[in-house]
Design an enzyme around this catalytic site. Structure first.
Site, mmCIF file in Angstrom:
data_model
loop_
_atom_site.group_PDB
_atom_site.id
_atom_site.type_symbol
_atom_site.label_atom_id
_atom_site.label_comp_id
_atom_site.label_asym_id
_atom_site.label_seq_id
_atom_site.Cartn_x
_atom_site.Cartn_y
_atom_site.Cartn_z
ATOM 1 N N CYS A 51 0.743 -1.139 -0.048
ATOM 2 C CA CYS A 51 0.245 0.007 0.161
ATOM 3 C C CYS A 51 0.891 1.282 -0.085
ATOM 4 O O CYS A 51 0.207 2.411 -0.228
ATOM 5 C CB CYS A 51 -0.895 0.033 1.160
ATOM 6 N N HIS A 95 -3.424 6.798 3.434
ATOM 7 C CA HIS A 95 -3.755 5.598 2.876
ATOM 8 C C HIS A 95 -5.159 5.283 3.227
ATOM 9 O O HIS A 95 -5.361 5.038 4.442
ATOM 10 C CB HIS A 95 -2.563 4.482 3.071
ATOM 11 N N ASN A 110 -10.078 -0.569 0.709
ATOM 12 C CA ASN A 110 -8.757 -0.493 0.581
ATOM 13 C C ASN A 110 -8.068 -0.880 -0.699
ATOM 14 O O ASN A 110 -8.251 -2.012 -1.165
ATOM 15 C CB ASN A 110 -7.986 -1.384 1.710
#
Ligand code: ACO
Length: 328
Positions: free
Chosen positions: A114, A255, A285
Site C-alpha cells: 500500500c 492510505h 482498501n
C-alpha cells in the site's frame, strides 16, 4: 533552483459496485460490522477480463490528458502493484506497450504494497531531479479481488480494485511540487500481512491451491497497531523536517485502509478531520491505488488549490511506510 512537480493526475475504478449488504449474502458478516469496524460501505470489483494493466492503462490515460502530455513523451514508467497481471513480465512493460510509451523508456514494477505509490513517487522524484529522465509516469494499480479469499470474512470485506496515476516533470521554479519524502520499512512485521504461496518459497502446487495459499492473509489487530504508530511518526517527522505545523497543511491524504486508523492518525497530529481526505467508504482498501485515487478525486473536486500544501501518508505490507509533502 528546480523542482519536480505533479503535472497531471488520473484514476480509474471498475464499474461493478459490491456493497456490504451483498457481501453479507455470501460470508458471515453485516453492513453494520463492516462499516463500524472499517468505515467501508462498498468497493469496486474489476470484470473477469480486466487485469491490473487494464486498470492502470485507464488511470494513466487520464493522467496524461490532465498533464496535456502524450505517452510518447514518457521516458520513465513505474507501476506499483501487489496484484500484477502475471509474475513475468512486469505490468509496467504491458502498460508501456498498450499505452504507446517509447521503447527507449525505462519500465519496471515495484512491490511496496500500500506504500507503493509513495515509493514510486520518491524514485521518480530523484531520477528527474538528477536529470536522468525528463518525464515520469507512475501508477498504483490493483486487482486485489484476484488475491482476496472470498471465504475469509476477516479480509474480504476490506479490499477493492482501482488504479491511480501521476505524471511528473521538472520545472525551473523553486519550492513547488514535491518538497520532500520520507520512506521506511520494517521487515520484522512481514508475517502480519502476506500471501503465503505462489513464490519461490512455496511454488504453486495442487496442495498450495487446495490450502488457499494464493490469497492475502492478515493479522488485522497487529497491522492496525503498526499502522497507527508508523503513520503518525513519519507524518510528524515530515512536518518537522520542513518546519511546518499541522495547521499549515491544507489537506492530508492518508492510505485508505480503515477509518479508525485515519481518525487516530488525525487526532494524534491534532489535525481536524475536515482536512483529511476520506473515500474508503466507496472504494475500500485499494492498496497502491488508494492514495493516487484519493488525490485525483481531491483535485477534481476542488479540495486542492494552487499554493496548497498536501501531505500524503502511507503504510502497507512489509511493513512499509512513507510520507510525501507536495506544494501545488
Ligand atoms: N464480520 C463479522 N465479524 C467479523 C468479521 C466480519 N467481516 N471479521 C472478523 N470478525 C469477528 C472476529 O472473528 C472476531 O470475533 P471473536 O471476537 O469472536 O473472535 C471479532 O469480529 C473481532 O475481530 P477483530 O479482528 O478483533 O476486529 P477489529 O476490531 O480488530 O477489526 C479489522 C478488524 C477491521 C481487520 C482491523 O483490525 C483492521 O482494520 N486492521 C488493519 C487492517 C489493514 O489496514 N490492512 C491493510 C494493510 S495495507 C496493505 O498492504 C494491503
Amino acid at each position: 533552483m528546480a523542482s519536480v512537480i505533479i503535472a497531471g493526475v488520473g484514476s480509474y475504478a471498475p464499474a461493478r459496485v459490491l456493497t456490504n449488504r451483498e457481501l453479507a449474502m455470501t460470508v458471515d458478516t453485516s453492513d453494520e460490522w463492516i462499516f463500524s469496524r472499517s468505515g467501508i460501505r462498498e468497493r469496486r470489483i474489476a470484470a473477469d477480463d480486466e487485469a491490473c494493466s487494464d486498470l492502470a492503462l485507464k488511470a494513466a490515460t487520464t493522467a496524461l490528458a490532465d498533464a496535456k502530455m502524450s505517452a510518447a513523451e514518457i521516458d520513465l514508467l513505474i507501476v506499483a502493484t501487489t496484484s500484477p497481471d502475471q509474475p513475468l513480465p512486469s505490468t509496467a512493460c504491458i502498460v508501456q506497450h498498450k499505452l504507446g510509451v517509447p521503447a527507449h523508456a525505462t519500465c519496471f514494477d515495484i512491490a511496496a504494497a500500500c506504500s507503493g505509490f509513495l515509493y514510486a513517487l520518491e524514485i521518480a522524484y530523484g531520477q528527474l531531479l538528477t536529470n536522468r529522465y525528463k518525464r515520469a509516469l507512475i501508477i498504483g494499480a490493483e486487482k486485489l479481488s484476484s488475491v482476496t479469499d472470498w471465504n475469509d470474512r476477516t479480509t474480504c470485506v476490506l479490499f477493492g480494485d482501482a488504479a491511480g496515476a501521476a505524471v511528473l516533470t521538472k520545472v525551473a521554479q523553486p519550492d513547488i511540487g514535491i518538497l520532500g519524502s520520507d520512506l521506511g520499512a520494517d521487515g520484522k512485521f512481514a508475517d502480519n500481512l502476506y500471501i503465503p504461496a505462489g513464490g519461490s518459497r512455496r511454488p504453486t502446487s495442487t496442495k498450495s491451491v487446495a490450502e488457499r495459499g494464493h490469497f492475502i492473509r492478515m493479522n488485522g489487530r497487529e497491522v492496525f497497531k503498526s499502522a497507527v504508530r508508523v503513520m503518525e511518526t513519519v507524518a510528524r517527522e515530515m512536518m518537522e523536517q520542513h518546519h511546518l505545523t499541522p495547521d499549515q497543511i491544507s489537506l492530508m491524504i492518508p492510505h485508505q485502509a480503515n477509518i479508525r486508523i485515519i481518525e487516530s492518525l488525525a487526532s494524534s497530529l491534532n489535525m481536524p478531520m475536515e482536512k483529511v481526505y476520506v473515500n474508503l467508504d466507496r472504494y475500500g482498501n485499494t492498496s497502491s491505488a488508494s492514495i493516487p485515487l484519493a488525490l485525483d478525486e481531491a483535485r477534481r473536486s476542488g479540495r486542492i488549490k494552487p499554493g496548497d500544501l498536501t501531505l500524503l501518508v502511507a503504510f502497507g505490507a512489509g511493513l512499509t511506510y512513507g510520507a510525501t509533502l507536495i506544494r501545488w
